[in-house]
Enzyme design. Structure first.
Site, PDB file in Angstrom:
ATOM      1  N   GLU A  88      18.696 -22.517  10.634  1.00 28.50           N
ATOM      2  CA  GLU A  88      19.726 -23.434  11.245  1.00 28.50           C
ATOM      3  C   GLU A  88      19.128 -24.498  11.902  1.00 28.50           C
ATOM      4  O   GLU A  88      20.059 -25.351  12.621  1.00 28.50           O
ATOM      5  CB  GLU A  88      20.823 -22.991  11.514  1.00 28.50           C
ATOM      6  CG  GLU A  88      20.873 -21.906  12.640  1.00 28.50           C
ATOM      7  CD  GLU A  88      22.231 -21.410  13.067  1.00 28.50           C
ATOM      8  OE1 GLU A  88      22.478 -20.312  12.956  1.00 28.50           O
ATOM      9  OE2 GLU A  88      22.941 -22.098  13.897  1.00 28.50           O
ATOM     10  N   CYS A 120      23.543 -18.889  10.657  1.00 25.99           N
ATOM     11  CA  CYS A 120      22.646 -17.398  10.780  1.00 25.99           C
ATOM     12  C   CYS A 120      22.712 -16.684   9.330  1.00 25.99           C
ATOM     13  O   CYS A 120      21.796 -15.629   9.448  1.00 25.99           O
ATOM     14  CB  CYS A 120      23.102 -16.541  12.258  1.00 25.99           C
ATOM     15  SG  CYS A 120      23.398 -17.539  13.512  1.00 25.99           S
ATOM     16  N   HIS A 242      23.851  -8.712  12.433  1.00 24.04           N
ATOM     17  CA  HIS A 242      23.505 -10.084  13.046  1.00 24.04           C
ATOM     18  C   HIS A 242      23.705  -9.914  14.778  1.00 24.04           C
ATOM     19  O   HIS A 242      24.666  -9.362  14.952  1.00 24.04           O
ATOM     20  CB  HIS A 242      24.204 -11.285  12.528  1.00 24.04           C
ATOM     21  CG  HIS A 242      24.201 -12.353  13.358  1.00 24.04           C
ATOM     22  ND1 HIS A 242      22.709 -12.966  13.702  1.00 24.04           N
ATOM     23  CD2 HIS A 242      24.804 -13.161  14.013  1.00 24.04           C
ATOM     24  CE1 HIS A 242      22.999 -14.070  14.434  1.00 24.04           C
ATOM     25  NE2 HIS A 242      24.123 -14.260  14.703  1.00 24.04           N
TER      26      HIS A 242
HETATM   27  N1  CAA Z   1      28.869  -6.466  34.783  1.00 25.68           N
HETATM   28  C1  CAA Z   1      28.916  -5.772  33.640  1.00 25.68           C
HETATM   29  N2  CAA Z   1      29.735  -6.690  32.629  1.00 25.68           N
HETATM   30  C2  CAA Z   1      29.969  -7.958  32.989  1.00 25.68           C
HETATM   31  C3  CAA Z   1      29.877  -8.397  34.351  1.00 25.68           C
HETATM   32  C4  CAA Z   1      29.605  -7.717  35.297  1.00 25.68           C
HETATM   33  N3  CAA Z   1      29.139  -8.161  36.623  1.00 25.68           N
HETATM   34  N4  CAA Z   1      30.798  -9.535  34.302  1.00 25.68           N
HETATM   35  C5  CAA Z   1      31.243  -9.864  33.021  1.00 25.68           C
HETATM   36  N5  CAA Z   1      30.742  -8.942  32.370  1.00 25.68           N
HETATM   37  C6  CAA Z   1      31.348  -8.686  30.962  1.00 25.68           C
HETATM   38  C7  CAA Z   1      32.661  -9.085  30.183  1.00 25.68           C
HETATM   39  O1  CAA Z   1      33.516  -8.253  30.357  1.00 25.68           O
HETATM   40  C8  CAA Z   1      32.237  -9.168  29.103  1.00 25.68           C
HETATM   41  O2  CAA Z   1      32.484  -8.122  28.200  1.00 25.68           O
HETATM   42  P1  CAA Z   1      33.610  -7.694  27.003  1.00 25.68           P
HETATM   43  O3  CAA Z   1      33.308  -8.882  25.911  1.00 25.68           O
HETATM   44  O4  CAA Z   1      32.924  -6.723  26.555  1.00 25.68           O
HETATM   45  O5  CAA Z   1      34.587  -7.937  27.674  1.00 25.68           O
HETATM   46  C9  CAA Z   1      30.895  -9.885  28.876  1.00 25.68           C
HETATM   47  O6  CAA Z   1      30.495  -9.491  30.102  1.00 25.68           O
HETATM   48  C10 CAA Z   1      30.660 -11.523  28.705  1.00 25.68           C
HETATM   49  O7  CAA Z   1      31.481 -11.871  29.791  1.00 25.68           O
HETATM   50  P2  CAA Z   1      32.379 -13.100  29.393  1.00 25.68           P
HETATM   51  O8  CAA Z   1      33.456 -12.874  28.235  1.00 25.68           O
HETATM   52  O9  CAA Z   1      33.169 -13.529  30.643  1.00 25.68           O
HETATM   53  O10 CAA Z   1      31.263 -14.171  28.981  1.00 25.68           O
HETATM   54  P3  CAA Z   1      31.303 -15.787  28.741  1.00 25.68           P
HETATM   55  O11 CAA Z   1      32.467 -16.447  28.785  1.00 25.68           O
HETATM   56  O12 CAA Z   1      30.677 -16.304  29.923  1.00 25.68           O
HETATM   57  O13 CAA Z   1      30.452 -16.103  27.550  1.00 25.68           O
HETATM   58  C11 CAA Z   1      29.901 -16.035  25.219  1.00 25.68           C
HETATM   59  C12 CAA Z   1      30.283 -14.872  26.362  1.00 25.68           C
HETATM   60  C13 CAA Z   1      31.309 -16.495  24.618  1.00 25.68           C
HETATM   61  C14 CAA Z   1      29.457 -14.777  23.888  1.00 25.68           C
HETATM   62  C15 CAA Z   1      28.911 -16.982  25.408  1.00 25.68           C
HETATM   63  O14 CAA Z   1      27.773 -16.417  25.696  1.00 25.68           O
HETATM   64  C16 CAA Z   1      28.771 -17.832  24.015  1.00 25.68           C
HETATM   65  O15 CAA Z   1      29.555 -18.883  23.671  1.00 25.68           O
HETATM   66  N6  CAA Z   1      27.654 -17.346  23.394  1.00 25.68           N
HETATM   67  C17 CAA Z   1      27.421 -18.134  22.061  1.00 25.68           C
HETATM   68  C18 CAA Z   1      28.150 -17.838  21.076  1.00 25.68           C
HETATM   69  C19 CAA Z   1      28.107 -16.548  20.209  1.00 25.68           C
HETATM   70  O16 CAA Z   1      26.954 -15.845  20.532  1.00 25.68           O
HETATM   71  N7  CAA Z   1      28.922 -15.916  19.600  1.00 25.68           N
HETATM   72  C20 CAA Z   1      28.740 -14.724  18.908  1.00 25.68           C
HETATM   73  C21 CAA Z   1      29.685 -14.667  17.588  1.00 25.68           C
HETATM   74  S1  CAA Z   1      29.011 -16.031  16.575  1.00 25.68           S
HETATM   75  C22 CAA Z   1      27.668 -15.621  15.807  1.00 25.68           C
HETATM   76  O17 CAA Z   1      27.335 -14.544  15.755  1.00 25.68           O
HETATM   77  C23 CAA Z   1      26.927 -16.546  15.290  1.00 25.68           C
HETATM   78  C24 CAA Z   1      25.663 -17.103  16.208  1.00 25.68           C
HETATM   79  O18 CAA Z   1      24.514 -16.526  16.150  1.00 25.68           O
HETATM   80  C25 CAA Z   1      26.020 -17.946  17.296  1.00 25.68           C
END
Ligand code: CAA
Length: 399
Positions: A88, A120, A242
């Site tokens: 991709e 992906c 994935h």
């Molecule tokens: N200690 C331990 N855990 C902690 C923590 C700490 N100090 N602070 C936060 N966390 C945990 C949170 O509780 C959360 O866990 P849960 O999801 O189990 O509740 C985790 O860390 C992540 O925290 P946030 O949800 O606050 O994270 P974020 O909003 O900053 O970002 C994300 C997370 C949305 C995945 C972001 O990284 C993102 O947008 N990534 C790209 C998109 C992606 O990967 N999507 C996955 C599905 S799509 C797909 O699979 C296709 C692809 O390849 C893209």
């Protein structure tokens, strides 16, 4: 559990599998202060420890050719009649990256070369394409290469889920690693959870939406798999999801198990899922290659898998999912490169945040009509290099 493959007249599947990744890595603890995060958010919350980073002269083509070279060095080029490049993060809107790989690894001219795209997911579509070619003529072999560099906007929530890598697979009749079952389940839904418009080199993403879209799609694919004669979830020994970040695999597995009323103890989760996450935890998201890094990680880190049924749960945002299964073939260990693979991951040069940020600013799309990538800093050390652009043409060479 020893299982029989659910096959057509001739077993078809993965005969060899190899990987390549960026020559550099960064520990997520090194980027955490800049992003104002506790490293535990990445280590525990996302289940990620490091990301692979490509050198200035590495791209999806050089990584794919490096992975594919390991396969042709062992098996030769004879009987490979098709090379499919799944990505991709393609480097041209018209020419298939497979054509560059074909040249770099010395395939003969009587080969069809093509590129496939659907976020992906496309490596799994490529595997099905390859299986169909081989089932039609068992003398033919198909080389599938999945290769991507995951890039998001710097300082965004998605930045810690970057990564880079390529997995190459040789698909043949009477495969020596994984005999694929004929039933598979598929799912498509038009949804904007992650996409990359033509004018951008970084993906756009609706992070939270992407997580629920992923789970819904994989659940839908499993239901279709079951309705097509696939085995029950409880009869699958191991799962390779994935992994945009490894915690995503756990989220999906827990939710689907709960929806199916299956009790998932920590021990069962450790057995079914954990071994498939070891490599992705260190490489980061490799988009099309990610589920197959999961398979490699499982094969390399768990002994005595013969006869076990493995699921590949593939998800591509946008969205398409597929769940397929296969049974590990007796003697598969002889095809593995476990020690070599561990050494490749260990040998990546560790970056500090400042150097990593500087490297991320140079995107391949900014190179224009003429550029000399080789003259720059932070080059890779793989067998092939992207030398630059001359008159709009990308130039590759053996290093
Ligand atoms: N200690 C331990 N855990 C902690 C923590 C700490 N100090 N602070 C936060 N966390 C945990 C949170 O509780 C959360 O866990 P849960 O999801 O189990 O509740 C985790 O860390 C992540 O925290 P946030 O949800 O606050 O994270 P974020 O909003 O900053 O970002 C994300 C997370 C949305 C995945 C972001 O990284 C993102 O947008 N990534 C790209 C998109 C992606 O990967 N999507 C996955 C599905 S799509 C797909 O699979 C296709 C692809 O390849 C893209």
């Amino acid at each position: 559990m020893t299982q029989m493959a659910l096959q057509g007249p001739i077993p078809v599947g993965i005969d060899d599998i190899a990987f390549a990744t960026g020559s550099y890595r960064i520990d997520l603890a090194s980027i955490a202060p800049r992003l104002g995060a506790d490293p535990a958010k990445y280590y525990k919350g996302l289940g990620q420890e490091q990301m692979s980073v490509v050198g200035a002269d590495e791209d999806p083509v050089t990584m794919a050719a490096a992975a594919a070279k390991k396969i042709v060095d062992r098996a030769g080029v004879e009987d490979i009649r098709t090379v499919i490049f799944a990505t991709e993060t393609g480097i041209d809107q018209s020419k298939a990256a497979a054509v560059y790989v074909h040249e770099l690894i010395g395939l003969p001219s009587n080969v069809r070369s093509v590129e496939m795209k659907q976020a992906c997911y496309s490596a799994t579509a490529a595997l099905q394409f390859a299986s169909a070619v081989v089932a039609r003529n068992p003398e033919e072999k198909v080389l599938v290469v999945a290769s991507d560099i995951a890039r998001y906007d710097m300082n965004s929530a998605a930045e810690p889920t970057q990564g880079a890598g390529s997995v190459a697979m040789l698909v043949t009749a009477n495969p020596r690693i994984l005999a694929l079952d004929v039933p598979s389940g598929v799912f498509t839904k038009d949804i904007m959870d992650f996409w990359r418009p033509n004018y951008r080199s970084q993906a756009l993403v609706e992070g939270k939406l992407s997580i629920s879209a992923y789970i819904d799609a994989v659940q839908g694919a499993y239901e279709d798999y079951r309705s097509r004669g696939g085995v029950d979830f409880t009869e699958i020994d191991r799962f390779c999801y994935h992994q945009p970040f490894t915690k995503m695999a756990y989220k999906a597995h827990r939710m689907i198990s709960a929806n199916l009323g299956i009790e998932l103890t920590p021990e069962k989760e450790q057995h079914d899922l954990a071994p498939s996450t070891a490599y992705n935890r260190l490489i980061g998201n490799s988009y099309t290659a990610s589920a197959y890094f999961g398979l490699l990680s499982l094969l390399d880190t768990v002994p005595n898998l013969t006869g076990e049924r493995i699921a590949i749960a593939s998800y591509g945002s946008g969205s398409v999912a597929e769940l397929l299964t296969g049974v590990v073939v007796e003697g598969y260990e002889a095809q593995l490169r476990s020690e070599e693979n561990a050494a490749v991951l260990e040998s990546r040069t560790e970056l500090d945040d400042e150097t990593y940020c500087a490297m991320q600013q140079v995107t391949h799309e900014d190179q224009g009509e003429y550029s000399n990538v080789e003259a720059g800093a932070n080059l890779g050390n793989g067998p092939f290099s992207w030398k630059g652009v001359e008159g709009g043409k990308r130039i590759y060479a053996a290093r």
